[in-house]
Write a protein that holds these residues in place. Structure first.
Motif, PDB file in Angstrom:
ATOM      1  N   UNK A   1      12.641  14.814  -0.919  1.00  0.00           N
ATOM      2  CA  UNK A   1      13.305  14.483  -2.244  1.00  0.00           C
ATOM      3  C   UNK A   1      12.386  13.968  -3.633  1.00  0.00           C
ATOM      4  N   UNK A   2      12.530  14.302  -4.570  1.00  0.00           N
ATOM      5  CA  UNK A   2      11.579  13.754  -5.952  1.00  0.00           C
ATOM      6  C   UNK A   2      11.547  12.348  -6.102  1.00  0.00           C
ATOM      7  N   UNK A   3      10.680  12.145  -6.667  1.00  0.00           N
ATOM      8  CA  UNK A   3      10.836  10.228  -7.059  1.00  0.00           C
ATOM      9  C   UNK A   3      11.911   9.689  -8.112  1.00  0.00           C
ATOM     10  N   UNK A   4      12.022  10.927  -8.867  1.00  0.00           N
ATOM     11  CA  UNK A   4      13.315   9.930  -9.642  1.00  0.00           C
ATOM     12  C   UNK A   4      14.709  10.278  -8.805  1.00  0.00           C
ATOM     13  N   UNK A   5      14.582  10.936  -7.666  1.00  0.00           N
ATOM     14  CA  UNK A   5      16.158  10.947  -7.257  1.00  0.00           C
ATOM     15  C   UNK A   5      15.995   9.474  -6.390  1.00  0.00           C
ATOM     16  N   UNK A   6      14.974   9.481  -5.862  1.00  0.00           N
ATOM     17  CA  UNK A   6      14.418   8.227  -5.289  1.00  0.00           C
ATOM     18  C   UNK A   6      14.964   6.935  -6.066  1.00  0.00           C
ATOM     19  N   UNK A   7      14.592   6.660  -7.332  1.00  0.00           N
ATOM     20  CA  UNK A   7      15.806   6.166  -8.475  1.00  0.00           C
ATOM     21  C   UNK A   7      17.020   5.543  -8.630  1.00  0.00           C
TER      22      UNK A   7
ATOM     23  N   UNK B   1       0.552  -1.655  -0.303  1.00  0.00           N
ATOM     24  CA  UNK B   1      -0.071   0.108  -0.235  1.00  0.00           C
ATOM     25  C   UNK B   1       0.912   1.219  -0.072  1.00  0.00           C
ATOM     26  N   UNK B   2       2.102   1.325   0.126  1.00  0.00           N
ATOM     27  CA  UNK B   2       3.191   2.554   0.270  1.00  0.00           C
ATOM     28  C   UNK B   2       3.728   2.565  -1.310  1.00  0.00           C
ATOM     29  N   UNK B   3       3.754   3.537  -1.559  1.00  0.00           N
ATOM     30  CA  UNK B   3       3.558   3.578  -3.086  1.00  0.00           C
ATOM     31  C   UNK B   3       5.318   4.590  -2.792  1.00  0.00           C
ATOM     32  N   UNK B   4       6.008   4.755  -3.943  1.00  0.00           N
ATOM     33  CA  UNK B   4       7.732   5.846  -4.716  1.00  0.00           C
ATOM     34  C   UNK B   4       7.347   6.901  -3.827  1.00  0.00           C
ATOM     35  N   UNK B   5       5.790   7.736  -4.789  1.00  0.00           N
ATOM     36  CA  UNK B   5       5.825   8.740  -4.251  1.00  0.00           C
ATOM     37  C   UNK B   5       5.731   8.992  -2.961  1.00  0.00           C
ATOM     38  N   UNK B   6       5.043   8.138  -1.536  1.00  0.00           N
ATOM     39  CA  UNK B   6       4.687   7.818  -0.723  1.00  0.00           C
ATOM     40  C   UNK B   6       6.436   8.555  -0.169  1.00  0.00           C
ATOM     41  N   UNK B   7       6.834   7.428  -0.098  1.00  0.00           N
ATOM     42  CA  UNK B   7       8.431   7.493   0.386  1.00  0.00           C
ATOM     43  C   UNK B   7       9.361   8.924  -0.024  1.00  0.00           C
ATOM     44  N   UNK B   8       9.108   9.197  -1.446  1.00  0.00           N
ATOM     45  CA  UNK B   8       9.616  10.545  -1.580  1.00  0.00           C
ATOM     46  C   UNK B   8       9.112  11.502  -0.751  1.00  0.00           C
ATOM     47  N   UNK B   9       8.103  11.191  -0.670  1.00  0.00           N
ATOM     48  CA  UNK B   9       7.484  12.862   0.064  1.00  0.00           C
ATOM     49  C   UNK B   9       8.317  13.238   1.096  1.00  0.00           C
TER      50      UNK B   9
ATOM     51  N   UNK C   1      19.146   5.831  -6.342  1.00  0.00           N
ATOM     52  CA  UNK C   1      19.354   5.140  -5.014  1.00  0.00           C
ATOM     53  C   UNK C   1      19.034   3.638  -5.430  1.00  0.00           C
ATOM     54  N   UNK C   2      17.862   3.817  -5.527  1.00  0.00           N
ATOM     55  CA  UNK C   2      17.671   2.078  -6.109  1.00  0.00           C
ATOM     56  C   UNK C   2      16.473   2.230  -7.068  1.00  0.00           C
ATOM     57  N   UNK C   3      16.894   0.706  -7.947  1.00  0.00           N
ATOM     58  CA  UNK C   3      16.088   0.729  -8.542  1.00  0.00           C
ATOM     59  C   UNK C   3      14.874   0.872  -9.375  1.00  0.00           C
ATOM     60  N   UNK C   4      13.831   0.480  -7.665  1.00  0.00           N
ATOM     61  CA  UNK C   4      12.702  -0.068  -8.198  1.00  0.00           C
ATOM     62  C   UNK C   4      11.942  -0.231  -6.079  1.00  0.00           C
ATOM     63  N   UNK C   5      11.357  -0.009  -6.117  1.00  0.00           N
ATOM     64  CA  UNK C   5      11.013  -0.292  -5.111  1.00  0.00           C
ATOM     65  C   UNK C   5      11.142  -1.493  -4.817  1.00  0.00           C
ATOM     66  N   UNK C   6      11.085  -3.388  -4.472  1.00  0.00           N
ATOM     67  CA  UNK C   6      11.436  -4.395  -5.030  1.00  0.00           C
ATOM     68  C   UNK C   6      12.262  -3.706  -4.114  1.00  0.00           C
ATOM     69  N   UNK C   7      13.615  -3.866  -4.908  1.00  0.00           N
ATOM     70  CA  UNK C   7      15.503  -3.284  -4.219  1.00  0.00           C
ATOM     71  C   UNK C   7      15.197  -2.320  -3.039  1.00  0.00           C
ATOM     72  N   UNK C   8      14.443  -1.625  -2.956  1.00  0.00           N
ATOM     73  CA  UNK C   8      13.740  -0.925  -1.412  1.00  0.00           C
ATOM     74  C   UNK C   8      13.564  -1.245  -0.130  1.00  0.00           C
ATOM     75  N   UNK C   9      12.779  -2.149  -0.492  1.00  0.00           N
ATOM     76  CA  UNK C   9      12.091  -3.254   0.044  1.00  0.00           C
ATOM     77  C   UNK C   9      12.441  -4.322   0.503  1.00  0.00           C
ATOM     78  N   UNK C  10      13.429  -4.570  -0.413  1.00  0.00           N
ATOM     79  CA  UNK C  10      14.321  -5.289   0.650  1.00  0.00           C
ATOM     80  C   UNK C  10      15.617  -4.991   1.007  1.00  0.00           C
ATOM     81  N   UNK C  11      16.122  -3.963   1.403  1.00  0.00           N
ATOM     82  CA  UNK C  11      16.645  -3.169   1.618  1.00  0.00           C
ATOM     83  C   UNK C  11      16.062  -3.279   3.418  1.00  0.00           C
ATOM     84  N   UNK C  12      14.747  -2.497   3.761  1.00  0.00           N
ATOM     85  CA  UNK C  12      14.171  -2.290   4.712  1.00  0.00           C
ATOM     86  C   UNK C  12      14.212  -3.094   5.356  1.00  0.00           C
TER      87      UNK C  12
END
Length: 242
Positions: A45-51, A33-41, A53-64
């Motif tokens: 930082x901006x949504x493109x800046x999240x990408x 239920x958590x979007x990249x936009x929410x994580x960026x906000x 550092x992480x190629x996608x939500x899956x990689x950020x999810x696994x890091x968390x």
């Protein structure tokens, strides 16, 4: 009048910030239920800046999840001081503290969340279970457990995990009661195994010799003693005949 200047973060510092933000969001809602936009906000930082550092939500999810798994495994670490029952109770208090703080995140870690079935997530889950298993054996003072003792400890680790997952669905039982019950469950599993295995019986006797009457194991013995008048008389094992 001074103007605040936002400090520029280094690459690793920013990655750690994003992991922390994602873990906090996952602790309150399912990762699905958590979007990249929410994580960026939330990170400011901006949504493109999240990408970046992480190629996608899956990689950020696994890091968390990696951070959560490391923290959860650390909850089973406890100084080898004092009776075993009190030590296990402190471990359960820290374990359920993590579960309470990171409900959806804990559920995602132990059940896979959006990464269900992935080898990375499965490996993290296995690491947490193995760390808990090894810590308990260490507290028992056993380096090479017998098959029966290994089964008892692994069964108890699995019981603690499944109990926590069930408890999250409503939290109907008070946390302290559940923590104490799981310590009692460990004692009960050990006692049943001791009835079949002399090696486990010897270990149980050694543990009980150091337990105070007002400790968790002593309390269990008192509760069971209250049931004795209600139990049917069971004949002992028959002596072998020639």
């Amino acid at each position: 009048m001074t103007t605040g200047v936002r400090r520029r973060m280094g690459v690793e510092e920013r990655r750690q910030q994003l992991i922390g933000v994602a873990l906090e969001l996952f602790s309150h809602r399912s990762p699905d239920e958590v979007s990249i936009d929410e994580i960026a906000a939330a990170a400011g930082i901006s949504r493109p800046l999240v990408y970046h550092y992480f190629p996608g939500k899956q990689s950020l999810y696994e890091a968390a999840l990696r951070r959560a798994a490391d923290e959860l495994a650390a909850r089973f670490q406890e100084p080898h001081e004092g009776p075993l029952g009190a030590r296990l109770l402190r471990v359960m208090s820290r374990f359920f503290g993590f579960v309470d703080e990171h409900g959806p995140g804990f559920f995602a870690l132990m059940r896979g969340g959006p990464a269900v079935g992935s080898s990375t997530t499965n490996a993290m889950i296995d690491e947490v279970r193995q760390a808990a298993y090894e810590q308990i054996l260490d507290h028992l003072g056993v380096g090479e457990p017998s098959a029966r003792l290994a089964l008892v400890v692994r069964s108890w680790v699995s019981l603690a995990e499944s109990t926590a997952l069930l408890w999250l669905d409503g939290r109907e039982i008070p946390r302290p009661e559940l923590e104490l019950k799981l310590v009692h469950d460990f004692a009960a599993l050990m006692a049943v195994s001791a009835a079949y295995d002399p090696e486990t019986a010897s270990l149980v006797l050694r543990i009980l010799a150091d337990e105070p009457s007002d400790g968790p194991f002593g309390e269990l013995a008192g509760r069971l003693a209250l049931l004795e008048p209600l139990l049917p008389v069971v004949p002992g094992p028959r002596a072998a005949t020639g």
